[in-house]
Design an enzyme around this catalytic site. Structure first.
Site, PDB file in Angstrom:
ATOM      1  N   TYR A  79      44.041  44.993  40.965  1.00 21.87           N
ATOM      2  CA  TYR A  79      43.502  45.848  40.040  1.00 21.87           C
ATOM      3  C   TYR A  79      42.155  45.832  39.490  1.00 21.87           C
ATOM      4  CZ  TYR A  79      48.363  46.872  40.979  1.00 21.87           C
ATOM      5  OH  TYR A  79      49.611  47.325  41.550  1.00 21.87           O
ATOM      6  N   ASP A 124      39.243  45.301  40.653  1.00 29.04           N
ATOM      7  CA  ASP A 124      38.049  45.964  41.138  1.00 29.04           C
ATOM      8  C   ASP A 124      37.710  47.491  40.539  1.00 29.04           C
ATOM      9  OD1 ASP A 124      37.357  43.838  43.400  1.00 29.04           O
ATOM     10  OD2 ASP A 124      39.384  44.644  44.045  1.00 29.04           O
ATOM     11  N   TYR A 130      49.355  35.381  38.706  1.00 29.89           N
ATOM     12  CA  TYR A 130      49.756  35.408  40.034  1.00 29.89           C
ATOM     13  C   TYR A 130      50.896  34.529  40.013  1.00 29.89           C
ATOM     14  CZ  TYR A 130      44.682  37.095  40.096  1.00 29.89           C
ATOM     15  OH  TYR A 130      43.643  37.732  39.867  1.00 29.89           O
ATOM     16  N   GLN A 144      45.737  51.411  31.072  1.00 26.49           N
ATOM     17  CA  GLN A 144      44.672  50.249  30.632  1.00 26.49           C
ATOM     18  C   GLN A 144      44.664  50.258  29.246  1.00 26.49           C
ATOM     19  OE1 GLN A 144      40.509  50.623  32.123  1.00 26.49           O
ATOM     20  NE2 GLN A 144      40.712  48.877  33.345  1.00 26.49           N
ATOM     21  N   ARG A 151      44.798  37.190  34.148  1.00 30.18           N
ATOM     22  CA  ARG A 151      44.390  36.762  35.222  1.00 30.18           C
ATOM     23  C   ARG A 151      43.069  37.312  35.487  1.00 30.18           C
ATOM     24  NH1 ARG A 151      48.605  40.010  38.969  1.00 30.18           N
ATOM     25  NH2 ARG A 151      47.220  41.643  39.532  1.00 30.18           N
ATOM     26  N   GLY A 152      42.738  37.134  36.950  1.00 28.16           N
ATOM     27  CA  GLY A 152      41.410  38.004  37.471  1.00 28.16           C
ATOM     28  C   GLY A 152      40.185  37.852  36.645  1.00 28.16           C
ATOM     29  N   GLU A 153      39.677  39.197  36.509  1.00 30.21           N
ATOM     30  CA  GLU A 153      38.456  39.400  35.634  1.00 30.21           C
ATOM     31  C   GLU A 153      38.461  40.287  34.420  1.00 30.21           C
ATOM     32  OE1 GLU A 153      34.102  40.857  36.690  1.00 30.21           O
ATOM     33  OE2 GLU A 153      35.032  39.147  38.023  1.00 30.21           O
ATOM     34  N   ASP A 154      39.154  41.467  34.643  1.00 33.08           N
ATOM     35  CA  ASP A 154      39.258  42.391  33.529  1.00 33.08           C
ATOM     36  C   ASP A 154      40.392  41.855  32.422  1.00 33.08           C
ATOM     37  OD1 ASP A 154      38.240  44.791  32.546  1.00 33.08           O
ATOM     38  OD2 ASP A 154      40.202  45.676  32.738  1.00 33.08           O
ATOM     39  N   SER A 155      41.423  41.433  33.001  1.00 35.46           N
ATOM     40  CA  SER A 155      42.507  41.208  31.597  1.00 35.46           C
ATOM     41  C   SER A 155      41.870  40.056  31.028  1.00 35.46           C
ATOM     42  CB  SER A 155      43.645  41.082  32.233  1.00 35.46           C
ATOM     43  OG  SER A 155      43.822  39.978  33.238  1.00 35.46           O
TER      44      SER A 155
HETATM   45  O1  TRH Z   1      44.385  42.730  39.086  1.00 38.77           O
HETATM   46  P1  TRH Z   1      43.338  41.385  39.156  1.00 38.77           P
HETATM   47  O2  TRH Z   1      44.229  40.212  39.976  1.00 38.77           O
HETATM   48  O3  TRH Z   1      42.176  41.772  39.895  1.00 38.77           O
HETATM   49  C1  TRH Z   1      41.238  41.286  40.469  1.00 38.77           C
HETATM   50  C2  TRH Z   1      41.318  41.426  41.905  1.00 38.77           C
HETATM   51  O4  TRH Z   1      42.115  40.786  42.552  1.00 38.77           O
HETATM   52  C3  TRH Z   1      39.999  41.373  42.448  1.00 38.77           C
HETATM   53  O5  TRH Z   1      39.825  41.457  43.826  1.00 38.77           O
HETATM   54  C4  TRH Z   1      39.412  39.997  42.014  1.00 38.77           C
HETATM   55  O6  TRH Z   1      38.148  40.116  42.468  1.00 38.77           O
HETATM   56  C5  TRH Z   1      39.399  39.755  40.516  1.00 38.77           C
HETATM   57  O7  TRH Z   1      40.718  40.033  40.265  1.00 38.77           O
HETATM   58  C6  TRH Z   1      38.932  38.618  40.075  1.00 38.77           C
HETATM   59  O8  TRH Z   1      43.183  40.883  37.729  1.00 38.77           O
HETATM   60  P2  TRH Z   1      42.237  41.902  36.657  1.00 38.77           P
HETATM   61  O9  TRH Z   1      41.063  41.560  36.762  1.00 38.77           O
HETATM   62  O10 TRH Z   1      42.680  41.207  35.473  1.00 38.77           O
HETATM   63  O11 TRH Z   1      42.832  43.483  36.658  1.00 38.77           O
HETATM   64  C7  TRH Z   1      43.889  43.800  36.226  1.00 38.77           C
HETATM   65  C8  TRH Z   1      43.747  45.260  35.701  1.00 38.77           C
HETATM   66  O12 TRH Z   1      44.929  46.080  35.480  1.00 38.77           O
HETATM   67  C9  TRH Z   1      42.656  45.374  34.381  1.00 38.77           C
HETATM   68  O13 TRH Z   1      41.966  46.408  34.310  1.00 38.77           O
HETATM   69  C10 TRH Z   1      43.975  45.556  33.413  1.00 38.77           C
HETATM   70  C11 TRH Z   1      44.833  46.497  34.302  1.00 38.77           C
HETATM   71  N1  TRH Z   1      46.235  46.405  33.847  1.00 38.77           N
HETATM   72  C12 TRH Z   1      46.932  47.849  33.416  1.00 38.77           C
HETATM   73  O14 TRH Z   1      46.007  48.728  33.104  1.00 38.77           O
HETATM   74  N2  TRH Z   1      48.110  47.978  32.766  1.00 38.77           N
HETATM   75  C13 TRH Z   1      49.386  46.658  32.849  1.00 38.77           C
HETATM   76  O15 TRH Z   1      50.049  47.037  32.682  1.00 38.77           O
HETATM   77  C14 TRH Z   1      48.433  45.474  33.315  1.00 38.77           C
HETATM   78  C15 TRH Z   1      49.123  44.326  33.460  1.00 38.77           C
HETATM   79  C16 TRH Z   1      46.985  45.335  33.866  1.00 38.77           C
END
Ligand code: TRH
Length: 377
Positions: free
Chosen positions: A15, A17, A193, A255, A271-275
């Site tokens: 999520y 991206d 993860y 979000q 994890r990832g970037e946004d969270s």
């Molecule tokens: O989901 P991620 O692991 O996303 C990414 C992708 O894998 C991508 O390809 C990679 O390049 C990147 O990681 C580094 O982790 P992230 O970035 O934290 O994104 C999760 C999103 O989901 C973030 O916007 C928050 C949202 N979210 C919700 O909206 N509700 C929820 O209950 C949760 C747990 C997360």
């Protein structure tokens, strides 16, 4: 005339991206009065973080953003004034032609991945490739003043502090998620993860003198949690208690609510970037599960961030944070690193707020993009 922006998002996995591009698109509309189209190739992933999305629609307006399905067969569309290819995604060839056919070439940017590595500042804003005379530029988010900064909506930190200053608002929000932590318990969110280190952390929390209520949004780490509990499958809503530890699975929330969840917790595993960025704005101690990359290049990113993040901590607290994050990211035992971190809790907690303040004093990513465009024209 308001500038038009096209943001292209190819959902590689999970999520992040869509999480990043949706946040950026909304902010450009709300705070900079831009006209924004967000092209997304996977609307089902979008729907998870933004339930009002209709994944069947080719075009829809959400929060002032024109959300367009990015179809395999590209429609005949004029190019915008500013074009953002998120995370180096490849634009449709016909769209690139449309960019080159404009009377005035657009500003074309590659919005890159977030990294705290030193080289990022030197590459931010540099020209990249050219297509039929249209120049592409690198745009790097980051933590230092020579980068594009982090996504942060106007008033976010004030909202967060106001929320955290109202215990009843916290309890009401948690109740709306079906969560009622016992008084005095430590609240932890776990978004990660798959990780073989989970069991050792859960065991340490179960053995601890202080009760912990662990909230696990549905997702990839759940199988490890279930295995430790010996309960399969675990459904959202029904808490499982093991000694001092209560484990509760949460449904994936929108979000904005995920932000609030982070604000409620005493400790956030992200994890990832946004969270990862949102946990920093929550101002609470955190743990990052970095996204794995080929040839372990993610470990350089992890080290670079830790170097910055722990710069002002005392040697003991710094070592504790490093050990915990390294254990988590190498799937090693979390038992000792966690117990050790607890020794430094007050310092690590104060530092989380201090780090947030420091980062919050820099221009945000959307503002930096708009400024880059204004300088360019
Ligand atoms: O989901 P991620 O692991 O996303 C990414 C992708 O894998 C991508 O390809 C990679 O390049 C990147 O990681 C580094 O982790 P992230 O970035 O934290 O994104 C999760 C999103 O989901 C973030 O916007 C928050 C949202 N979210 C919700 O909206 N509700 C929820 O209950 C949760 C747990 C997360």
């Amino acid at each position: 005339m308001k500038a038009s922006w096209d943001i292209f998002c190819s959902v590689v996995d999970n999520y992040g991206d869509i999480g990043v591009t949706w946040r950026l698109a909304r902010q450009l509309v709300a705070e900079h009065q831009c006209v924004v189209r967000l092209w997304v190739d996977d609307l089902r992933a979008f729907e998870k973080i933004c339930p009002q999305i209709d994944s069947q629609k080719a075009s829809q307006i959400q929060d002032g953003v024109q959300v367009r399905h990015w179809p395999a067969q590209w429609p005949d569309e004029a190019a915008a004034d500013v074009v953002i290819a998120a995370f180096a995604c490849q634009l449709p060839h016909a769209y690139m032609d449309a960019m080159a056919d404009r009377a005035r070439a657009p500003l074309w940017l590659n919005l890159d991945y977030l990294s705290a590595e030193d080289w990022v500042g030197g590459c931010h804003g540099l020209p990249s490739v050219k297509f039929r005379g249209v120049q592409k530029y690198f745009f790097f988010p980051g933590f230092q003043a020579d980068t594009g900064g982090l996504l942060r909506e106007a008033g976010l930190l004030e909202q967060r502090r106001d929320f955290q200053g109202r215990p009843q608002a916290r309890l009401d929000f948690l109740k709306s998620l079906g969560v009622s932590p016992v008084a005095g318990s430590r609240l932890i969110s776990l978004f990660a993860y798959e990780n073989a280190g989970v069991a050792s952390w859960l065991q340490a929390l179960a053995d601890d003198g202080q009760p912990t209520h662990l909230l696990v949004p549905e997702g990839r780490v759940l199988a490890d949690v279930q295995r430790w509990l010996g309960e399969e499958p675990l459904a959202p809503g029904c808490p499982q208690v093991r000694q001092s530890l209560t484990v509760q699975v949460l449904p994936f929330v929108r979000q904005e609510d995920y932000d609030r969840l982070l604000w409620c917790c005493d400790f956030n595993a992200v994890r990832g970037e946004d969270s990862f960025v949102r946990a920093q704005w929550a101002g609470r101690p955190m743990l990052w599960h970095i996204y794995r990359q080929d040839e372990d290049i993610h470990l350089d990113k992890l080290e670079a961030f830790l170097g910055l993040y722990t710069r002002t901590l005392s040697p003991g607290a710094k070592a504790a944070v490093l050990a915990l994050w390294q254990a988590w990211n190498s799937e090693a035992s979390m038992a000792e690193p966690w117990k050790n971190l607890l020794q430094y809790w007050p310092e690590v907690a104060a530092h989380a707020e201090q780090w947030c303040l420091e980062q919050g004093s820099q221009p945000d990513l959307a503002a930096a993009l708009v400024q880059f465009y204004l300088n360019w024209i």
